[in-house]
Design a protein around this motif. Structure first.
Motif, PDB file in Angstrom:
ATOM      1  N   LEU A 111       0.823  -1.207   0.000  1.00  0.00           N
ATOM      2  CA  LEU A 111       0.000   0.000   0.000  1.00  0.00           C
ATOM      3  C   LEU A 111       0.857   1.258   0.000  1.00  0.00           C
ATOM      4  N   ALA A 112       0.425   2.231  -0.780  1.00  0.00           N
ATOM      5  CA  ALA A 112       1.105   3.524  -0.790  1.00  0.00           C
ATOM      6  C   ALA A 112       0.057   4.607  -0.938  1.00  0.00           C
ATOM      7  N   GLN A 113       0.396   5.784  -0.488  1.00  0.00           N
ATOM      8  CA  GLN A 113      -0.550   6.894  -0.545  1.00  0.00           C
ATOM      9  C   GLN A 113      -0.033   7.973  -1.473  1.00  0.00           C
ATOM     10  N   PHE A 114      -0.976   8.693  -2.075  1.00  0.00           N
ATOM     11  CA  PHE A 114      -0.543   9.894  -2.782  1.00  0.00           C
ATOM     12  C   PHE A 114      -1.503  11.026  -2.494  1.00  0.00           C
ATOM     13  N   ILE A 156      -3.369   3.400  -2.687  1.00  0.00           N
ATOM     14  CA  ILE A 156      -3.335   2.503  -3.838  1.00  0.00           C
ATOM     15  C   ILE A 156      -2.579   1.228  -3.471  1.00  0.00           C
ATOM     16  N   ALA A 157      -3.062   0.096  -3.969  1.00  0.00           N
ATOM     17  CA  ALA A 157      -2.291  -1.138  -3.865  1.00  0.00           C
ATOM     18  C   ALA A 157      -1.329  -1.130  -5.046  1.00  0.00           C
ATOM     19  N   THR A 158      -0.045  -0.949  -4.761  1.00  0.00           N
ATOM     20  CA  THR A 158       0.921  -0.754  -5.847  1.00  0.00           C
ATOM     21  C   THR A 158       1.281  -2.058  -6.569  1.00  0.00           C
ATOM     22  N   GLN A 205       4.784   6.936   0.712  1.00  0.00           N
ATOM     23  CA  GLN A 205       4.293   8.034  -0.107  1.00  0.00           C
ATOM     24  C   GLN A 205       4.724   7.831  -1.554  1.00  0.00           C
ATOM     25  N   ILE A 206       3.812   8.035  -2.515  1.00  0.00           N
ATOM     26  CA  ILE A 206       4.221   8.016  -3.914  1.00  0.00           C
ATOM     27  C   ILE A 206       3.720   9.279  -4.608  1.00  0.00           C
TER      28      ILE A 206
END
Ligand SMILES: [Zn+2]
Ligand SMILES: [Zn+2]
Length: 158
Positions: free
Chosen positions: A74-77, A89-91, A155-156
């Motif tokens: 998981l990452a957030q933007f 988002i599930a990267t 974070q992305i």
């Protein structure tokens, strides 16, 4: 009540949701349109904007959302660095999972995570007075506490 399990497209990430949604909503705001366009342009990503350019969400209490497995994917933007809203988002397969509005006590889970046709825009209400009252009432029942979702910290940039 039984937990619902929702997976990303490839199944590496699983979220569990406790209880019933607080509300269903279609959001057509400019941020959701902009973010939706960015996310669905990612490699292999599902289409999240409907034919009206809106995004369907099911709203759940933050403390009723858990990551059962795959949290490392998981990452957030954020659309802007200082935005209170983060989109998770599930990267592993670029599946948008949920939207976390920092100060709020709820998170908005992307409708695309449910099997097609089970959550539809038909039962979505616009952000009316009744809708906000429902959110406030749910918050009051929680003693106006705002739980934090702590299982995402990467974070992305999109
Ligand atoms: Zn995946
Ligand atoms: Zn929106």
């Amino acid at each position: 009540m039984q937990n619902q399990i929702l997976s990303c497209q490839c199944g590496k990430v699983q979220l569990s949701l406790k209880g019933k949604e607080m509300a269903s909503a279609d959001c057509g705001c400019s941020s959701c349109q902009k973010a939706g366009a960015k996310m669905q342009a990612l490699d292999g990503a599902p289409t999240i904007l409907n034919s009206h350019g809106a995004t369907h969400f099911e709203l759940y209490r933050k403390d009723y959302i858990n990551c059962e497995k795959g949290a490392e994917h998981l990452a957030q933007f954020r659309l802007k660095e200082d935005s209170p809203t983060r989109r998770i988002i599930a990267t592993c397969c670029n599946t948008p999972m949920f939207l976390d509005f920092g100060p709020g006590h709820w998170a908005s889970v992307y409708g695309i995570l449910w099997p097609a046709g089970t959550v539809t825009s038909k039962r979505a209400k616009s952000f009316s007075v009744g809708f906000m009252a429902k959110l406030l009432w749910a918050w009051a029942k929680m003693g106006f506490k705002s739980p934090k979702i702590t299982f995402v910290d990467r974070q992305i940039e999109l």
